[in-house]
Design an enzyme around this catalytic site. Structure first.
Site, PDB file in Angstrom:
ATOM      1  N   ASP A 119       1.042  11.422   1.295  1.00 23.16           N
ATOM      2  CA  ASP A 119       0.579  10.039   1.484  1.00 23.16           C
ATOM      3  C   ASP A 119       1.137   9.064   0.453  1.00 23.16           C
ATOM      4  O   ASP A 119       0.573   7.999   0.259  1.00 23.16           O
ATOM      5  CB  ASP A 119      -0.951   9.986   1.528  1.00 23.16           C
ATOM      6  CG  ASP A 119      -1.580   9.928   0.156  1.00 23.16           C
ATOM      7  OD1 ASP A 119      -1.009  10.521  -0.785  1.00 23.16           O
ATOM      8  OD2 ASP A 119      -2.621   9.270   0.016  1.00 23.16           O
ATOM      9  N   GLU A 120       2.226   9.426  -0.204  1.00 26.44           N
ATOM     10  CA  GLU A 120       2.767   8.498  -1.199  1.00 26.44           C
ATOM     11  C   GLU A 120       4.281   8.517  -1.235  1.00 26.44           C
ATOM     12  O   GLU A 120       4.914   9.494  -0.835  1.00 26.44           O
ATOM     13  CB  GLU A 120       2.193   8.794  -2.585  1.00 26.44           C
ATOM     14  CG  GLU A 120       2.330  10.220  -3.010  1.00 26.44           C
ATOM     15  CD  GLU A 120       1.623  10.521  -4.329  1.00 26.44           C
ATOM     16  OE1 GLU A 120       1.876   9.818  -5.323  1.00 26.44           O
ATOM     17  OE2 GLU A 120       0.851  11.478  -4.354  1.00 26.44           O
ATOM     18  N   ASP A 125       0.657   4.297  -2.012  1.00 26.46           N
ATOM     19  CA  ASP A 125      -0.257   5.432  -1.825  1.00 26.46           C
ATOM     20  C   ASP A 125      -1.333   5.037  -0.805  1.00 26.46           C
ATOM     21  O   ASP A 125      -1.997   4.016  -0.962  1.00 26.46           O
ATOM     22  CB  ASP A 125      -0.897   5.808  -3.169  1.00 26.46           C
ATOM     23  CG  ASP A 125      -1.662   7.119  -3.100  1.00 26.46           C
ATOM     24  OD1 ASP A 125      -1.342   8.034  -3.877  1.00 26.46           O
ATOM     25  OD2 ASP A 125      -2.600   7.230  -2.274  1.00 26.46           O
TER      26      ASP A 125
HETATM   27  P1  TTP Z   1      -4.808  11.267  -2.753  1.00 29.28           P
HETATM   28  O1  TTP Z   1      -3.805  10.171  -2.539  1.00 29.28           O
HETATM   29  O2  TTP Z   1      -4.974  11.801  -4.139  1.00 29.28           O
HETATM   30  O3  TTP Z   1      -6.251  10.786  -2.281  1.00 29.28           O
HETATM   31  P2  TTP Z   1      -6.668   9.881  -1.065  1.00 29.28           P
HETATM   32  O4  TTP Z   1      -5.483   9.321  -0.342  1.00 29.28           O
HETATM   33  O5  TTP Z   1      -7.620  10.643  -0.213  1.00 29.28           O
HETATM   34  O6  TTP Z   1      -7.496   8.746  -1.756  1.00 29.28           O
HETATM   35  P3  TTP Z   1      -6.956   7.538  -2.664  1.00 29.28           P
HETATM   36  O7  TTP Z   1      -5.459   7.644  -2.716  1.00 29.28           O
HETATM   37  O8  TTP Z   1      -7.421   6.297  -1.972  1.00 29.28           O
HETATM   38  O9  TTP Z   1      -7.594   7.740  -3.999  1.00 29.28           O
HETATM   39  O10 TTP Z   1      -4.458  12.499  -1.828  1.00 29.28           O
HETATM   40  C1  TTP Z   1      -3.925  12.348  -0.514  1.00 29.28           C
HETATM   41  C2  TTP Z   1      -4.555  13.382   0.413  1.00 29.28           C
HETATM   42  O11 TTP Z   1      -4.335  14.689  -0.098  1.00 29.28           O
HETATM   43  C3  TTP Z   1      -6.047  13.238   0.558  1.00 29.28           C
HETATM   44  O12 TTP Z   1      -6.405  12.333   1.579  1.00 29.28           O
HETATM   45  C4  TTP Z   1      -6.497  14.636   0.853  1.00 29.28           C
HETATM   46  C5  TTP Z   1      -5.469  15.512   0.166  1.00 29.28           C
HETATM   47  N1  TTP Z   1      -6.038  16.076  -1.078  1.00 29.28           N
HETATM   48  C6  TTP Z   1      -6.519  17.381  -1.047  1.00 29.28           C
HETATM   49  O13 TTP Z   1      -6.450  18.056  -0.018  1.00 29.28           O
HETATM   50  N2  TTP Z   1      -7.069  17.913  -2.189  1.00 29.28           N
HETATM   51  C7  TTP Z   1      -7.167  17.191  -3.348  1.00 29.28           C
HETATM   52  O14 TTP Z   1      -7.690  17.695  -4.368  1.00 29.28           O
HETATM   53  C8  TTP Z   1      -6.659  15.835  -3.363  1.00 29.28           C
HETATM   54  C9  TTP Z   1      -6.751  15.006  -4.600  1.00 29.28           C
HETATM   55  C10 TTP Z   1      -6.124  15.328  -2.205  1.00 29.28           C
HETATM   56 MG    MG Z   2      -3.946   8.409  -1.386  1.00 30.41          MG
END
Ligand code: TTP
Ligand code: MG
Length: 365
Positions: free
Chosen positions: A111-112, A11
C-alpha cells in the site's frame, strides 16, 4: 545551492479495511477490524488493520484480536477476515494511478510507493498541486484515501506521509526539515522499533533532535552500521534514489511484529498462517511459482535469524510453504527466548508451469 530532489511517499489509509469498505459501503462510518475471527472474545490471532473509527478505541495492527474485541466497545463494530486477493488486486490498480504521477516510481509494499517528481513538479508549489491532484484521483477512481508526504528525500517523505494520517498531505521543504524532525520521537524513523527506542531512551535520546546531536562515533559503537543510517536520517539526510521496479519481484515477503513478544507456539503459528496466506495470494497474483521458502525470526533481544529451504522444482502450491515454515520455526520455538517478529518469504520465483511436488523432494539449502 544544488536544486533538491522532490520525493513523494504515498501510503494508503487503513488499507485492507479501506478495500473492504469499497465492497461494503454500508459499513462506512462504523469501526471495522480486519483480522482473525474474534470468536466472541476467545478468538486467536491478530488484528491486521482497523479503520480510524476503530483506532479511536486503541485498536492497532498486530494486537491480539481478543484484546481488540474487549477494547472496541461500539456494538456496531464490524469484524472481517482478510481477503488478500481483493487487497492485491486493488493495490495493483491504485499503483497504476499513482505511477502516472511520477517521473520515477518505486513500489514499496502493498500500500505504499515512492515517487521522484522533481522534473514534473518543478517547484515545491508545483509539488503541492501535484500531490493534491494525486489524492483526488486515487479517491475518485478507487474509492479510498491515501496520505502523501513530500520532501527532498525518501526517509523524510516517509515520515511526512505518516504525519497527518488519514487523508493527509505534508510538504517538508529543505529549509523546514530540521524543525519538522526535531521534536519527533525517534521511533518515527523507519526501522527504529520499541527496543531500539528503549536503548536510545536509556542514553537520554528521546527526540530526533537528540539523536541528531549525539556523537556519531558513540552511536556507531553501540549500534554498528545501522547507526550511520539512523544518524543521517535524524539530520534529514538520505541519498537513496527512487528506483524504478523492473521485472518480476525477486522475492515476495511479509512480516509482522508481535503486539507482545511471545514463545507460545500457537500464537506464533496463528501469525505464520496469516503471513503464508498473504505471500501465497501475492504469488498467485503475480502469476509466479516459487522454489525457496524462507523465514525470518527476531527474538526479544533483537537477535535476528533467517532460514531458507529450497524445493527441487518450482511450484505454486501452498502446502509446501506451510510444511516448510512449520519445520523451520520449530528450532526457534525451542530457543527459550520470546519472539518479537516473524516473517515468511518466497524466493527463486519464476513463471514456469508448476509440476507436482511431494514433500519428500525438499532439500535444505
Ligand atoms: P500500513 O500502511 O502500516 O497500515 P494501514 O494502511 O492499515 O494504516 P495506515 O497506513 O493508515 O496507518 O499497512 C498496510 C497494510 O498491511 C494494512 O492495511 C494491513 C497490513 N498489515 C498487516 O497485515 N500487519 C501489520 O502488522 C501491519 C502494520 C499492516
Ligand atoms: Mg497504509
Amino acid at each position: 545551492m544544488a536544486a533538491s530532489r522532490i520525493v513523494f511517499h504515498v501510503d494508503m489509509d487503513a488499507f485492507y479495511a479501506s478495500c473492504e469498505l469499497t465492497e461494503h459501503p454500508e459499513w462506512r462510518g462504523k469501526p471495522l477490524i480486519v483480522g482473525a475471527d474474534p470468536g466472541d472474545g476467545r478468538g486467536r490471532g491478530v488484528v491486521l488493520t482497523a479503520t480510524y473509527e476503530a483506532r479511536k478505541f486503541g485498536v492497532r495492527s498486530g494486537m491480539p484480536i481478543s484484546q481488540a474485541y474487549r477494547q472496541c466497545k461500539d456494538p456496531d463494530t464490524v469484524y472481517v477476515q482478510p481477503h488478500f486477493d481483493l487487497y492485491v488486486r486493488m493495490s495493483r490498480e491504485v499503483m497504476v494511478t499513482i505511477q502516472s504521477f511520477a517521473d520515477v516510481f518505486e513500489s514499496w509494499g502493498i500500500d505504499e510507493a515512492f515517487l521522484d517528481v522533481t522534473a514534473r513538479a518543478g517547484s515545491w508549489e508545483g509539488a503541492r498541486v501535484l500531490a493534491a491532484e494525486l489524492k483526488v484521483q486515487v479517491r475518485e477512481r478507487h474509492g479510498i484515501t491515501c496520505s502523501v508526504g513530500a520532501a527532498p528525500n525518501k526517509a523524510v517523505a516517509k515520515i511526512a506521509s505518516d504525519f497527518q494520517k488519514p487523508d493527509g498531505l505534508t510538504v517538508v521543504e529543505p529549509e523546514a526539515i530540521e524543525s519538522f524532525l526535531a521534536p519527533m520521537p525517534v521511533n518515527r524513523i523507519v526501522g527504529v522499533g520499541r527496543k531500539t527506542s528503549e536503548r536510545l531512551e536509556a542514553l537520554g535520546i528521546h527526540t530526533i533532535a537528540d539523536l541528531a546531536a549525539y556523537p556519531s562515533e558513540d552511536l556507531a559503537k553501540l549500534f554498528g552500521s545501522w547507526a550511520t543510517y539512523m544518524g543521517n536520517v535524524a539530520r534529514g539526510i538520505d541519498e537513496t534514489p527512487v528506483q524504478p521496479w523492473t521485472g518480476p519481484p525477486k522475492s515476495i515477503g511479509s512480516e509482522t511484529t508481535f503486539h507482545e513478544d511471545t514463545r507460545d507456539p500457537e500464537a506464533v503459528w496463528d501469525i505464520a498462517k496469516d503471513l503464508i496466506e498473504d505471500v501465497h495470494a501475492r504469488l498467485g497474483h503475480e502469476g509466479l511459482a516459487y522454489r525457496t521458502v524462507g523465514i525470518k525470526v527476531r527474538f526479544e533481544d533483537f537477535e535476528t535469524f533467517t532460514r531458507a529451504r529450497s524445493l527441487r522444482v518450482h511450484t505454486k502450491d501452498k502446502d509446501p510453504i506451510v510444511e516448510q515454515v512449520r519445520a523451520m520455526l520449530r528450532e526457534f520455538l525451542e530457543d527459550g527466548r520470546d519472539l518479537r517478529l516473524i516473517g515468511v518469504r518466497l524466493a527463486d520465483l519464476n513463471e514456469k508451469t508448476p509440476s507436482a511436488v511431494s514433500l519428500d523432494r525438499f532439500t535444505s539449502e
